[in-house]
Enzyme design. Sequence first.
Site, PDB file in Angstrom:
ATOM      1  N   TYR A 127      -4.381  -3.693   9.932  1.00 16.93           N
ATOM      2  CA  TYR A 127      -4.921  -2.384  10.023  1.00 16.93           C
ATOM      3  C   TYR A 127      -3.474  -1.596  10.309  1.00 16.93           C
ATOM      4  CZ  TYR A 127      -7.279   1.820  10.911  1.00 16.93           C
ATOM      5  OH  TYR A 127      -7.511   3.635  10.709  1.00 16.93           O
ATOM      6  N   ASN A 178      -1.310   2.896  -5.629  1.00 18.90           N
ATOM      7  CA  ASN A 178      -2.349   3.339  -6.748  1.00 18.90           C
ATOM      8  C   ASN A 178      -2.585   4.541  -7.221  1.00 18.90           C
ATOM      9  OD1 ASN A 178      -2.273   0.541  -8.043  1.00 18.90           O
ATOM     10  ND2 ASN A 178      -4.364   0.039  -6.900  1.00 18.90           N
TER      11      ASN A 178
END
Length: 312
Positions: free
Chosen positions: A146, A100
Amino acid sequence: MKTVLITGAAGFLGSHLCDKFIREGFRVIGMDNLITGSLDNIKHLFPLKEFEYYHHDVSKFVHVPGNLDYILHFASPASPIDYLQMPIQTMKVGSLGTHNLLGLAKAKKARILVASTSEVYGDPLVHPQKEDYWGNVNPIGPRGVYDEAKRFQEALTMAYHNFHGLETRIVRIFNTYGPRMRVNDGRVLPAFFSQAIRGEGLTIFGDGLQTRSFCYVEDLVEGIYSLLFSDYHLPVNIGNPDEISINDFGKEILDLVANPKARLIYKPLPVDDPKKRRPDISLAKKVLGWEPKINRAEGLRRTFEYFKEAVS
Ligand code: UDP
């Protein structure tokens, strides 16, 4: 006046970056969804007309009206217990969130800097870690959510740079500490300071011979600022190469806090805990003229002042 969007603005690093960009005369839009951040870290900025806060999860479409010159993507759970408790959000913010923000940077013709991590090197087989080392990561271990999201983030950022000609920067951040760390974020420094102040056992995981290299937050912020305004688009390690074992780190904190009831105690080592970590910062020295200035003794003194207040 140039405008910068900082995601993860209410977090430890994000809030210090907001302060830095305000000091340097930028208009700052801080964005956070507060799953690990706290408005306490940025509430002093709220009265300023140069600062705006948007409560938003960047894993969903990000809309910012008007001009944007720079984006710093620092939103993510970042401590091992946080990403164990929020594995899906961690993967989403590193992947969908990054997508995004890269799209937003492209639409606004903004330069974007993404926060990567020494975790891309996993449990490293090369020491110290240089940027050309590809790492030793367990994709399905507890840290995989992660590590792999951050590795994907680097790949996607390079793809936008190469395919769309987007102006991108990638910082690989090594262990960083300082005021505004969350007392209970589970990382070694907040754990040791709060245990020492409360006169409890400092929980050393494993035999304590594993090493880390701790960078004071002010040095890190200067390194990130230099990188953003450099013309270097490949990943750069930013951290302090002064390496210490977790045992010795515990002893330093015991000495500093000087609470006679505190002591070292030993607990099992978490799965996939890296055995050694130290950044090779020769690239940062060469391309940014940057190196850390605050040694651990000074950084820990300043951080102790914060924890004295924060630990109740
Ligand atoms: N650690 C520890 N006691 C704690 C928390 C962490 O001994 O209460 C150890 C941990 O096992 C690791 C090192 O300290 O070897 C740094 O851990 P941290 O969670 O701060 O971050 P990491 O560098 O592993 O991402």
